[in-house]
Each structure stands twice: as C-alpha cells, then as structure tokens.
Design an enzyme around this catalytic site. Sequence first.
Site, PDB file in Angstrom:
ATOM      1  N   SER A 189       0.867  -1.191   0.000  1.00  0.00           N
ATOM      2  CA  SER A 189       0.000   0.000   0.000  1.00  0.00           C
ATOM      3  C   SER A 189       0.894   1.227   0.000  1.00  0.00           C
ATOM      4  O   SER A 189       2.070   1.151   0.373  1.00  0.00           O
ATOM      5  CB  SER A 189      -0.856  -0.001   1.273  1.00  0.00           C
ATOM      6  OG  SER A 189      -1.537   1.234   1.419  1.00  0.00           O
ATOM      7  N   TYR A 202      -2.113  -0.938  10.764  1.00  0.00           N
ATOM      8  CA  TYR A 202      -2.208  -1.318   9.340  1.00  0.00           C
ATOM      9  C   TYR A 202      -0.951  -0.897   8.582  1.00  0.00           C
ATOM     10  O   TYR A 202      -0.353  -1.700   7.846  1.00  0.00           O
ATOM     11  CB  TYR A 202      -3.452  -0.657   8.745  1.00  0.00           C
ATOM     12  CG  TYR A 202      -3.645  -0.852   7.259  1.00  0.00           C
ATOM     13  CD1 TYR A 202      -4.186  -2.033   6.750  1.00  0.00           C
ATOM     14  CD2 TYR A 202      -3.305   0.161   6.351  1.00  0.00           C
ATOM     15  CE1 TYR A 202      -4.388  -2.202   5.383  1.00  0.00           C
ATOM     16  CE2 TYR A 202      -3.504  -0.002   4.988  1.00  0.00           C
ATOM     17  CZ  TYR A 202      -4.044  -1.177   4.509  1.00  0.00           C
ATOM     18  OH  TYR A 202      -4.235  -1.335   3.153  1.00  0.00           O
TER      19      TYR A 202
HETATM   20  P1  NAD Z   1     -11.807  -5.757   0.308  1.00  0.00           P
HETATM   21  O1  NAD Z   1     -12.458  -5.615   1.610  1.00  0.00           O
HETATM   22  O2  NAD Z   1     -12.680  -5.890  -0.870  1.00  0.00           O
HETATM   23  O3  NAD Z   1     -10.806  -6.979   0.312  1.00  0.00           O
HETATM   24  C1  NAD Z   1     -10.142  -7.419   1.471  1.00  0.00           C
HETATM   25  C2  NAD Z   1     -10.438  -8.887   1.632  1.00  0.00           C
HETATM   26  O4  NAD Z   1      -9.625  -9.408   2.677  1.00  0.00           O
HETATM   27  C3  NAD Z   1     -11.868  -9.201   2.039  1.00  0.00           C
HETATM   28  O5  NAD Z   1     -12.702  -9.388   0.927  1.00  0.00           O
HETATM   29  C4  NAD Z   1     -11.716 -10.494   2.831  1.00  0.00           C
HETATM   30  O6  NAD Z   1     -12.102 -11.589   2.025  1.00  0.00           O
HETATM   31  C5  NAD Z   1     -10.225 -10.600   3.084  1.00  0.00           C
HETATM   32  N1  NAD Z   1      -9.968 -10.864   4.500  1.00  0.00           N
HETATM   33  C6  NAD Z   1      -9.932  -9.976   5.530  1.00  0.00           C
HETATM   34  N2  NAD Z   1      -9.683 -10.632   6.674  1.00  0.00           N
HETATM   35  C7  NAD Z   1      -9.565 -11.959   6.365  1.00  0.00           C
HETATM   36  C8  NAD Z   1      -9.320 -13.136   7.118  1.00  0.00           C
HETATM   37  N3  NAD Z   1      -9.129 -13.111   8.449  1.00  0.00           N
HETATM   38  N4  NAD Z   1      -9.295 -14.321   6.459  1.00  0.00           N
HETATM   39  C9  NAD Z   1      -9.503 -14.387   5.119  1.00  0.00           C
HETATM   40  N5  NAD Z   1      -9.733 -13.294   4.355  1.00  0.00           N
HETATM   41  C10 NAD Z   1      -9.768 -12.106   4.992  1.00  0.00           C
HETATM   42  O7  NAD Z   1     -10.834  -4.489   0.131  1.00  0.00           O
HETATM   43  P2  NAD Z   1      -9.640  -4.185  -0.903  1.00  0.00           P
HETATM   44  O8  NAD Z   1      -9.415  -2.731  -0.795  1.00  0.00           O
HETATM   45  O9  NAD Z   1      -9.888  -4.780  -2.218  1.00  0.00           O
HETATM   46  O10 NAD Z   1      -8.396  -4.885  -0.206  1.00  0.00           O
HETATM   47  C11 NAD Z   1      -7.520  -5.755  -0.871  1.00  0.00           C
HETATM   48  C12 NAD Z   1      -6.077  -5.433  -0.488  1.00  0.00           C
HETATM   49  O11 NAD Z   1      -5.727  -4.157  -1.003  1.00  0.00           O
HETATM   50  C13 NAD Z   1      -5.808  -5.384   1.004  1.00  0.00           C
HETATM   51  O12 NAD Z   1      -4.585  -6.029   1.275  1.00  0.00           O
HETATM   52  C14 NAD Z   1      -5.663  -3.898   1.276  1.00  0.00           C
HETATM   53  O13 NAD Z   1      -4.838  -3.642   2.383  1.00  0.00           O
HETATM   54  C15 NAD Z   1      -5.025  -3.445  -0.021  1.00  0.00           C
HETATM   55  N6  NAD Z   1      -5.120  -2.002  -0.268  1.00  0.00           N
HETATM   56  C16 NAD Z   1      -6.344  -1.425  -0.491  1.00  0.00           C
HETATM   57  C17 NAD Z   1      -6.384  -0.053  -0.711  1.00  0.00           C
HETATM   58  C18 NAD Z   1      -7.692   0.656  -0.961  1.00  0.00           C
HETATM   59  O14 NAD Z   1      -7.705   1.887  -1.001  1.00  0.00           O
HETATM   60  N7  NAD Z   1      -8.800  -0.045  -1.140  1.00  0.00           N
HETATM   61  C19 NAD Z   1      -5.202   0.699  -0.707  1.00  0.00           C
HETATM   62  C20 NAD Z   1      -3.996   0.067  -0.479  1.00  0.00           C
HETATM   63  C21 NAD Z   1      -3.966  -1.298  -0.263  1.00  0.00           C
END
Ligand code: NAD
Length: 297
Positions: A189, A202
């Site tokens: 991230s 985080y």
């Molecule tokens: P999202 O909520 O759609 O996806 C995150 C997923 O993590 C969830 O769908 C869930 O299935 C899974 N998860 C959480 N806890 C879990 C557990 N204990 N066991 C199994 N699965 C679990 O959100 P997203 O934004 O698509 O996130 C995906 C990745 O992108 C993450 O690693 C997040 O940190 C990273 N990210 C997102 C952003 C943003 O702005 N959305 C920015 C930087 C990084």
Amino acid sequence: MADAPDLRDPRDLYPRPPFEKQPQEATGLDAKMKPEPDHGEDSYRGSNRLKGRRALITGGDSGIGRAVAIAYAREGAEVAINYLPQEEDDANDLAGLFENEGRKLVKLPGDLTDEETARGIVRQAAEALGGLDIMVLNAGKQVTQPDITEISSEQFDQTMKTNVYAMFWMSQEAMKVMPVGASIITVASTQGFDPSPHLLDYATTKFAIRGFTVAFAQVAVDHGIRVNGVAPGPFWTVLQPAGGQTQEKVAHFGEETPMGRPGQPAEIAGAFVYLASNDASFTVGEILAVTGGKPVS
Ligand code: NAD
Ligand code: MG
C-alpha cells in the site's frame, strides 16, 4: 483506414468525491457500496496471457481481489478464491459471473488468521486446480483509530495475523507445491511508504509486506519463482467504509491524489496480470505502485 484510437481522459473515467457516507460492518459487502465499484465485469478483455495457469487469490470475493479474479479468468487461468465465510454473497455473485462465461470459480472460504486454515487453503487450491502457479496474497484488514491508545491488543493481533502472518504461512506452503515459472504477488500500500497516523497498525503491516516481498523475492528466484508486490493508492472498495476510514474520509476518498478521485479495482487488475505473466520474467522483488499520481518514496 485504421480505427480511431481509443483515447479517454483518465480524470473523467470514474466517479469523483464527494461520496455518500455508508457505514458497514467489517468486512463488508461490495454489493452494498454506493456507487458500486467497477471490477472490470463489462470492460476487461483477455488475450490468453495466462492460458492454462492456476491461480489462488485471497480476498478474491470483493474489491481489488475480485477485479484480479475476473482479469485472470479472462486471460485463460483457472481461478480459486479465499474469503471469509460471511462474504459468501460476494463470492457467490462472482461465481455466477464465472458461470455465465462458461468458467468455474473454486471457492475456498476460511479465516486466514488461523495457521492451519491458511496453510490448508494453499493445499486445497493446488488440489482443486490441479496445481498452483500464481498466488496473490491480497486479503487485508484495516481499522482506523484516532490514537494509539484506542488500538486494542486484539485489533493489533488480528491485523498482524491477516496481513503479515498469513502471508508468511501461505508463502511457505506455496514453495512446497509451486513449479518453476510460478509467480507470487503480495499487496502492499502507499501506507507502506507514507504511513497515516490513524492507520498505525495497518501501516506497520504494509511496511512489513514490502520488506518481506523484497527479501523473499531474492531467495525464491533460486527456485525459478518470481515474487513481486503491488502498492495501491486509494481504491474504491468496501475495505474503506467498513471501518477502514472514518465516514468523513470516505466522503472525500481519493480527493488528495493528483487525479482527484479514487481508483476503481478495474484500474489495477492489469498490474497483477503483468506481474503474473511471462512478460514480467525479469521483474523480481518489485513493488509496483498504482496511485493516481500520488508519489511514493
Ligand atoms: P476488500 O475488503 O474488498 O478486500 C479485502 C479482503 O480481505 C476481504 O474481501 C476479505 O475476504 C479478506 N480478509 C480480511 N480478513 C480476512 C481473514 N481473516 N481471512 C480471510 N480473508 C480475509 O478491500 P480491498 O481494498 O480490495 O483490499 C484488498 C487489499 O488491497 C488489502 O490487502 C488492502 O490492504 C489493499 N489495499 C487497499 C487499498 C484501498 O484503497 N482499497 C489501498 C492500499 C492497499
Ligand atoms: Mg470482501
């Protein structure tokens, strides 16, 4: 005469803030977001870049992972996703989309904070897909807190387990089953470069993911396996309104980027396709930032 070029202004492709406030319980459902995120359902066109490949994507039910699942399938890969049992609605919705396209989605629900479950998911994916040569470690937990005194030991522990321990357990397990030519992709991230004070635990995990990725990549290459990471900037996913940000921040999400808006999951899937494919054969230990122009340093 050649077709007219498909030129689009990236600033105007997708919704801009302000957005509605829209609290959800963690981990939240994509289907309830307003506006609904674009995962490339109607736009992603594949060209056999991952033909015959076998991919496991954690957190593949929603958000970035869902966009990656769609892109990988349309590039010709067999796909398995992991997600939490309470996200079955999003997972079923994706399975329906796969079915409509004549494909099968392997669904492997399970909580990755449990070591045996996390390791077992890798083994189950390899068994169900007849092998495993792409693993995207995308599951993540993000809970905003105004101050360090508000972070419970339980929250700290769950964030570490989801974002860091599961990555370690699953990487170790994958090395036992992955063939030469395989690819592992972590999800860091911009928080792993420029940490925000309200995302203390985080951001700590995202620095750890960067370190792990760069170190692991250098030894995995001795086995013919490439390890890289992707660092998203702000993306319009349910992670944010389901406790990842305050509702005030959700309303203005992405505004601070030079693009003036958040990215949509469809706008980052191509980075994961590239890193998984043979096109990236000389790309190792890289963290590919996709941020709408927000510099990382
Ligand atoms: P999202 O909520 O759609 O996806 C995150 C997923 O993590 C969830 O769908 C869930 O299935 C899974 N998860 C959480 N806890 C879990 C557990 N204990 N066991 C199994 N699965 C679990 O959100 P997203 O934004 O698509 O996130 C995906 C990745 O992108 C993450 O690693 C997040 O940190 C990273 N990210 C997102 C952003 C943003 O702005 N959305 C920015 C930087 C990084
Ligand atoms: Mg989800």
